[in-house]
Design a protein around this motif. Sequence first.
Motif, PDB file in Angstrom:
ATOM      1  N   ALA A  56      47.158  36.670  46.521  1.00 16.50           N
ATOM      2  CA  ALA A  56      48.228  37.422  47.189  1.00 16.50           C
ATOM      3  C   ALA A  56      48.394  38.795  46.544  1.00 16.50           C
ATOM      4  CB  ALA A  56      49.536  36.645  47.145  1.00 16.50           C
ATOM      5  N   MET A  57      48.359  38.851  45.221  1.00 15.61           N
ATOM      6  CA  MET A  57      48.444  40.147  44.545  1.00 15.61           C
ATOM      7  C   MET A  57      47.262  41.038  44.910  1.00 15.61           C
ATOM      8  SD  MET A  57      49.907  39.288  40.700  1.00 15.61           S
ATOM      9  CE  MET A  57      50.230  41.035  40.351  1.00 15.61           C
ATOM     10  N   LYS A  58      46.104  40.438  45.013  1.00 16.52           N
ATOM     11  CA  LYS A  58      44.901  41.200  45.391  1.00 16.52           C
ATOM     12  C   LYS A  58      45.036  41.758  46.807  1.00 16.52           C
ATOM     13  CE  LYS A  58      39.837  40.741  45.266  1.00 16.52           C
ATOM     14  NZ  LYS A  58      39.601  41.658  44.132  1.00 16.52           N
ATOM     15  N   ILE A  59      45.500  40.926  47.735  1.00 17.42           N
ATOM     16  CA  ILE A  59      45.698  41.361  49.122  1.00 17.42           C
ATOM     17  C   ILE A  59      46.729  42.483  49.191  1.00 17.42           C
ATOM     18  CG2 ILE A  59      46.612  40.619  51.369  1.00 17.42           C
ATOM     19  CD1 ILE A  59      45.357  37.847  50.746  1.00 17.42           C
ATOM     20  N   LEU A  60      47.749  42.409  48.322  1.00 20.73           N
ATOM     21  CA  LEU A  60      48.803  43.418  48.320  1.00 20.73           C
ATOM     22  C   LEU A  60      48.410  44.687  47.574  1.00 20.73           C
ATOM     23  CD1 LEU A  60      51.857  41.049  47.747  1.00 20.73           C
ATOM     24  CD2 LEU A  60      51.256  42.256  49.872  1.00 20.73           C
ATOM     25  N   GLY A  61      47.202  44.715  47.012  1.00 17.97           N
ATOM     26  CA  GLY A  61      46.694  45.955  46.447  1.00 17.97           C
ATOM     27  C   GLY A  61      46.487  45.989  44.952  1.00 17.97           C
ATOM     28  N   ALA A  62      46.800  44.905  44.231  1.00 19.04           N
ATOM     29  CA  ALA A  62      46.616  44.892  42.784  1.00 19.04           C
ATOM     30  C   ALA A  62      45.152  44.642  42.420  1.00 19.04           C
ATOM     31  CB  ALA A  62      47.507  43.823  42.145  1.00 19.04           C
TER      32      ALA A  62
END
Length: 374
Positions: A56-62
């Motif tokens: 989820a963090m990766k999808i949100l740009g992290a």
Amino acid sequence: MNKKVIAAGHICLDITPVFHGTNVNRLDDILSPGKLVHVGAPDIHVGGSVSNTGLAMKILGADVSLAGKVGDDAFGILVKQALQEQYHAADGLIIGRGESTSYSVVVAIPGIDRIFLHNPGANDTFTADDISGESLKETALFHFGYPPLMRNMYLNEGSELIKVFEKAKAQGAATSLDMASVDPDSPAGSADWEKILQRVLPYVDFFEPSVEELCYMLDPERFADWKKRADGRDVTEILDIDRDVRPLADKCMEMGARVLLIKCGTPGIYYRTAGENRLREISKRVCLDCAGWSDREGFEKSYIPDKVLSGTGAGDTCIAAFLTAMLDGCTLEECMHLAAATGASCVAAYDALSGLKSFEDLRKKINDGWKKIQ
């Protein structure tokens, strides 16, 4: 500044056979000895904190690396392929030679509450040595999830869990900890969770348990009273912030937490922050506005979701949004808004990730007057 994140801890493969037909009232209407039951194609996806929060963090740009442990078996190959093909995120997986990969068979028969057949697999053998010190040297945030589902993390009053967080802090990373429900009848149920939290929270910057998990760990008598008061309803429906939630938060802050989020289900999220001097102990790599975040307390009400299909991963993804927004330099208020909005988006899909929306879309929806639960 490129703020690198490691999402570590529990990972598993979730396998859900799809049952067709109308609702049933009894389990043995479907499952009985010698009976052949036709089911549809299974829903198979990677689950656990590493997948739900990390992806989820990766999808949100992290900029996220995943550090979950799987076996070198067929399920481990499936997990690795799924993470690589869909998210290019398999490089950080830890392979336990000769070990089994954790999996859950989710028996979800229409009309019957779900039954989980769970094998913890390689999660039980996870140790601090599985986290590379080299990988932590440039990491801004180290997030760890679900120690109650990982045997080495709760044995010996959490000694190995403390080693994990000491290692992350020693390498200069900010730290984050999420919990999971404790099965009273499992080995984790006999662990002294209050003692474990007393030992680990001094090393934790961001602590994000659910209110039920936290109360079970810190005040079992209070938890029993909650269940009695709820009388079969969801416990979060009957909680009073001053009487029920704040005393637990007081304990967490006394134990050493610096930023505390307590997930309270459908109603929303309680939050509390330490004083400015304590916040300055958090790694400078996250660039936290310590003055702006210090000595804060509040309750972020949930947004009304467009629809409710499943609560799977809602808590994990709301924490992912909070941490990503924090790394983006957002104010505490905006971090809380985006966390609540992400949780509301998550429940509109059957899995943890497909309902996620970008921060840009969430901000627009909020600014357009997205209503909150009253």
